[in-house]
Design a protein around this motif. Structure first.
Motif, short mmCIF file in Angstrom:
data_model
loop_
_atom_site.label_atom_id
_atom_site.label_comp_id
_atom_site.label_asym_id
_atom_site.label_seq_id
_atom_site.Cartn_x
_atom_site.Cartn_y
_atom_site.Cartn_z
N ASP A 24 0.83 -1.22 0.00
CA ASP A 24 0.00 0.00 0.00
C ASP A 24 0.86 1.26 0.00
O ASP A 24 0.54 2.24 -0.68
CB ASP A 24 -0.93 0.02 1.22
CG ASP A 24 -2.04 -1.01 1.14
OD1 ASP A 24 -2.27 -1.57 0.05
OD2 ASP A 24 -2.68 -1.26 2.19
N LEU A 25 1.94 1.24 0.75
CA LEU A 25 2.85 2.38 0.81
C LEU A 25 3.45 2.66 -0.58
O LEU A 25 3.49 3.80 -1.03
CB LEU A 25 3.97 2.09 1.82
CG LEU A 25 4.90 3.22 2.21
CD1 LEU A 25 4.15 4.28 3.00
CD2 LEU A 25 6.06 2.67 3.03
N GLY A 28 0.83 3.95 -3.04
CA GLY A 28 0.43 5.32 -2.75
C GLY A 28 1.45 6.35 -3.22
O GLY A 28 1.25 7.55 -3.06
N GLY A 29 2.56 5.90 -3.77
CA GLY A 29 3.56 6.81 -4.31
C GLY A 29 4.52 7.38 -3.28
O GLY A 29 5.30 8.28 -3.59
N CYS A 30 4.49 6.86 -2.06
CA CYS A 30 5.37 7.37 -1.00
C CYS A 30 6.81 6.91 -1.16
O CYS A 30 7.73 7.55 -0.65
CB CYS A 30 4.86 6.92 0.37
SG CYS A 30 3.27 7.61 0.80
N VAL A 31 7.02 5.81 -1.85
CA VAL A 31 8.34 5.21 -1.98
C VAL A 31 8.82 5.45 -3.41
O VAL A 31 8.50 4.69 -4.31
CB VAL A 31 8.32 3.70 -1.67
CG1 VAL A 31 9.70 3.11 -1.75
CG2 VAL A 31 7.69 3.45 -0.30
N ASP A 32 9.58 6.50 -3.60
CA ASP A 32 9.96 6.87 -4.96
C ASP A 32 10.98 5.94 -5.60
O ASP A 32 11.08 5.85 -6.81
CB ASP A 32 10.47 8.31 -5.00
CG ASP A 32 11.54 8.61 -3.96
OD1 ASP A 32 12.01 7.68 -3.30
OD2 ASP A 32 11.90 9.80 -3.82
N SER A 129 3.16 4.05 7.20
CA SER A 129 3.43 5.30 6.46
C SER A 129 4.03 6.36 7.37
O SER A 129 4.94 7.09 6.97
CB SER A 129 2.18 5.82 5.75
OG SER A 129 1.18 6.13 6.69
N ASN A 130 3.57 6.44 8.61
CA ASN A 130 4.14 7.39 9.57
C ASN A 130 5.57 6.99 9.94
O ASN A 130 6.46 7.84 10.04
CB ASN A 130 3.29 7.47 10.83
CG ASN A 130 1.94 8.11 10.57
OD1 ASN A 130 1.82 9.00 9.73
ND2 ASN A 130 0.93 7.64 11.26
N TYR A 132 7.61 5.33 8.09
CA TYR A 132 8.45 5.58 6.92
C TYR A 132 8.81 7.07 6.82
O TYR A 132 9.96 7.42 6.56
CB TYR A 132 7.75 5.11 5.65
CG TYR A 132 8.58 5.29 4.41
CD1 TYR A 132 9.69 4.49 4.16
CD2 TYR A 132 8.27 6.29 3.49
CE1 TYR A 132 10.47 4.67 3.03
CE2 TYR A 132 9.04 6.47 2.35
CZ TYR A 132 10.13 5.66 2.13
OH TYR A 132 10.91 5.85 1.01
N ALA A 133 7.85 7.92 7.08
CA ALA A 133 8.12 9.37 7.04
C ALA A 133 9.18 9.74 8.09
O ALA A 133 10.05 10.58 7.82
CB ALA A 133 6.83 10.15 7.29
#
Length: 165
Positions: A24-25, A28-32, A129-130, A132-133
């Motif tokens: 999902d991460l 969602g485009g969070c992992v470039d 996601s948090n 990872y940020a």
């Protein structure tokens, strides 16, 4: 650009919750930089990252070497191996209530490594996601082995009790 390597170990237990969260991460485009997962005994099949059930030693090392962030279960060996490799680590404990392990000992392991400032603990895959940020912007302490100190202490103890080395 961050690349993620996911490892869930090689035991008989699934960790589908973690794989879904990373998938999902990534979607969602969070992992470039993308992600690769070693999926072990999981039944969930990722759709947004490359994956393989089990990796040989050299392939595992290659994926570890190529990544920036390791997302792993809460096994001591997996965590120490990633930290020793100089990687930023997000560790998520397996929980017995989901059939991911026989007990919840990984909760303690993840908490302890987090308290030592070595990793980013993530107690629930839903919070990935948090985590990872945070892992992208935070710095963590390097792993320092205490093997020499342990051996010295053991030798001293043996000497004190009159043992023979």
């Amino acid at each position: 650009m961050a690349v993620i390597f996911v490892t869930v170990g090689s035991q008989k237990f699934q960790f589908d919750r973690l794989l879904r969260a990373v998938d999902d991460l990534v979607s969602g485009g969070c992992v470039d930089g993308g992600a690769f997962a070693q999926t072990g005994a999981c039944t969930y099949v990722p759709t947004h990252m490359r994956h393989e059930a089990f990796l040989g030693r050299e392939s595992f090392r290659a994926h570890m070497g190529a990544c920036d962030v390791v997302v792993t279960h809460g096994g001591t060996g997996a965590i120490i191996g990633a930290v020793k490799s100089g990687k930023k680590v997000i560790a998520v404990p397996r929980l017995s209530k989901y059939g991911e392990h026989v007990d919840d000992h990984q909760v303690e392991i993840v908490c302890q490594f987090g308290a030592m400032g070595l990793i980013e603990p993530c107690m629930e895959p839903a919070d990935l996601s948090n985590a990872y940020a945070r892992v992208i912007v935070n710095d963590y302490l390097p792993y320092q082995s205490n093997t020499e100190r342990f051996c010295a202490d053991l030798s001293e103890y043996i000497d004190e009790i009159g043992g023979v080395r």
